[in-house]
Design a protein around this motif. Structure first.
Motif, mmCIF file in Angstrom:
data_model
loop_
_atom_site.group_PDB
_atom_site.id
_atom_site.type_symbol
_atom_site.label_atom_id
_atom_site.label_comp_id
_atom_site.label_asym_id
_atom_site.label_seq_id
_atom_site.Cartn_x
_atom_site.Cartn_y
_atom_site.Cartn_z
ATOM 1 N N GLY A 76 0.834 -1.200 0.000
ATOM 2 C CA GLY A 76 0.000 0.000 0.000
ATOM 3 C C GLY A 76 0.867 1.246 0.000
ATOM 4 O O GLY A 76 1.667 1.472 -0.897
ATOM 5 N N ASP A 77 0.730 2.035 1.043
ATOM 6 C CA ASP A 77 1.524 3.262 1.172
ATOM 7 C C ASP A 77 2.989 2.921 1.406
ATOM 8 O O ASP A 77 3.309 1.925 2.048
ATOM 9 N N THR A 78 3.866 3.784 0.886
ATOM 10 C CA THR A 78 5.294 3.613 1.130
ATOM 11 C C THR A 78 5.842 4.882 1.766
ATOM 12 O O THR A 78 5.360 5.984 1.497
ATOM 13 N N TYR A 79 6.835 4.693 2.609
ATOM 14 C CA TYR A 79 7.469 5.807 3.312
ATOM 15 C C TYR A 79 8.983 5.683 3.179
ATOM 16 O O TYR A 79 9.522 4.580 3.177
ATOM 17 N N GLU B 197 4.393 10.920 10.070
ATOM 18 C CA GLU B 197 4.498 9.645 9.365
ATOM 19 C C GLU B 197 4.459 8.470 10.348
ATOM 20 O O GLU B 197 3.818 7.448 10.078
ATOM 21 N N LYS C 188 0.862 7.864 11.290
ATOM 22 C CA LYS C 188 0.119 7.198 10.211
ATOM 23 C C LYS C 188 0.439 5.717 10.166
ATOM 24 O O LYS C 188 -0.446 4.870 10.031
ATOM 25 N N ALA D 36 -2.063 2.495 10.959
ATOM 26 C CA ALA D 36 -2.283 1.447 9.960
ATOM 27 C C ALA D 36 -1.965 0.065 10.531
ATOM 28 O O ALA D 36 -2.680 -0.905 10.253
ATOM 29 N N LYS E 9 -2.055 -5.803 8.710
ATOM 30 C CA LYS E 9 -1.022 -5.140 7.911
ATOM 31 C C LYS E 9 0.325 -5.250 8.605
ATOM 32 O O LYS E 9 0.408 -5.376 9.815
ATOM 33 N N GLU F 102 13.057 2.238 2.137
ATOM 34 C CA GLU F 102 11.666 2.441 1.745
ATOM 35 C C GLU F 102 10.836 1.382 2.464
ATOM 36 O O GLU F 102 11.073 0.187 2.315
ATOM 37 N N GLY G 1 7.113 -0.235 3.162
ATOM 38 C CA GLY G 1 5.774 -0.381 2.610
ATOM 39 C C GLY G 1 4.818 -0.927 3.651
ATOM 40 O O GLY G 1 5.178 -1.829 4.411
#
Length: 162
Positions: A29-32, A97, A100, A104, A110, A127, A129
Motif C-alpha cells: 500500500g503506502d510507502t514511506y 508519518e 500514520k 495502519a 497489515k 523504503e 511499505g
C-alpha cells in the motif's frame, strides 16, 4: 583530476538493495522513506552491496520504530570494532508519518516491510511499505496474469516481424 571524477568509473554508484519477496507475498500500500541509524562499518558494507533485506520487518517498540531481520555482512577490512550482523536498527521518520504507520498497523492485518534500501546522495534510506499478506489464490491469479501478458507479448512480436 581523473581521480576526483567518480561518475566515469565502473561500479562507483552503489545499486539499490531490493526485497525480491515483497511483491510476491504482499500487496504493498503506502510507502514511506525512512532514514536508518547505522555504524561506520555497516555503511561501508552496504556500499559494497553486502546487505540483504528480504527477511526484514518493522515494529514499534516504546514509541520508536525499529527494523529487524536485515542482514548486513561484516565489513571485510573491519577490525575488532566491526558491527553485529543481525541487530535491530532504529528508523528515522517524521512524527506525522510515524503516527500514520502506527494507526495502519494497529488496525490489523497489515505489516511494515522494507521494500528497498538505497543511497540518496550520501545518506542511506530505507523504503518501508505498509503491506497486506496475499493468500495462495491471489498469488495464483498474479501468475495467470503474468502468463497471459507473456503470451500477448509473444503474439504481438510475431505480428511485428511479418
Amino acid at each position: 583530476m581523473a581521480g576526483k571524477n567518480r561518475k566515469g568509473r565502473k561500479g562507483s554508484a552503489p545499486q539499490d538493495i531490493r526485497n525480491s519477496k515483497v511483491r510476491r507475498d504482499y500487496e504493498v500500500g503506502d510507502t514511506y522513506e525512512a532514514g536508518i541509524v547505522l555504524t561506520g562499518t555497516e555503511v561501508k558494507s552496504i556500499r559494497a552491496g553486502k546487505a540483504q533485506i528480504s527477511d526484514g520487518f518493522c515494529r514499534f517498540e516504546k514509541g520508536e520504530f525499529f527494523i529487524y531481520g536485515i542482514h548486513i555482512d561484516e565489513y571485510a577490512f573491519g577490525n575488532i570494532n566491526n558491527h553485529v550482523v543481525r541487530r535491530e536498527r532504529k528508523l528515522l521518520l517524521k512524527k506525522s508519518e510515524l503516527k500514520k504507520i502506527e494507526r495502519a498497523l494497529e488496525a490489523g492485518g497489515k505489516s511494515a516491510i522494507p521494500t528497498r534500501m538505497y543511497f540518496k546522495e550520501a545518506l542511506i534510506k530505507v523504503e518501508i511499505g505498509i503491506c497486506t499478506g496475499k493468500k495462495l489464490f491471489d498469488k495464483r491469479e498474479d501468475l495467470k496474469k503474468k502468463a497471459q501478458m507473456l503470451d500477448i507479448d509473444r503474439t504481438m512480436k510475431a505480428f511485428r516481424v511479418r
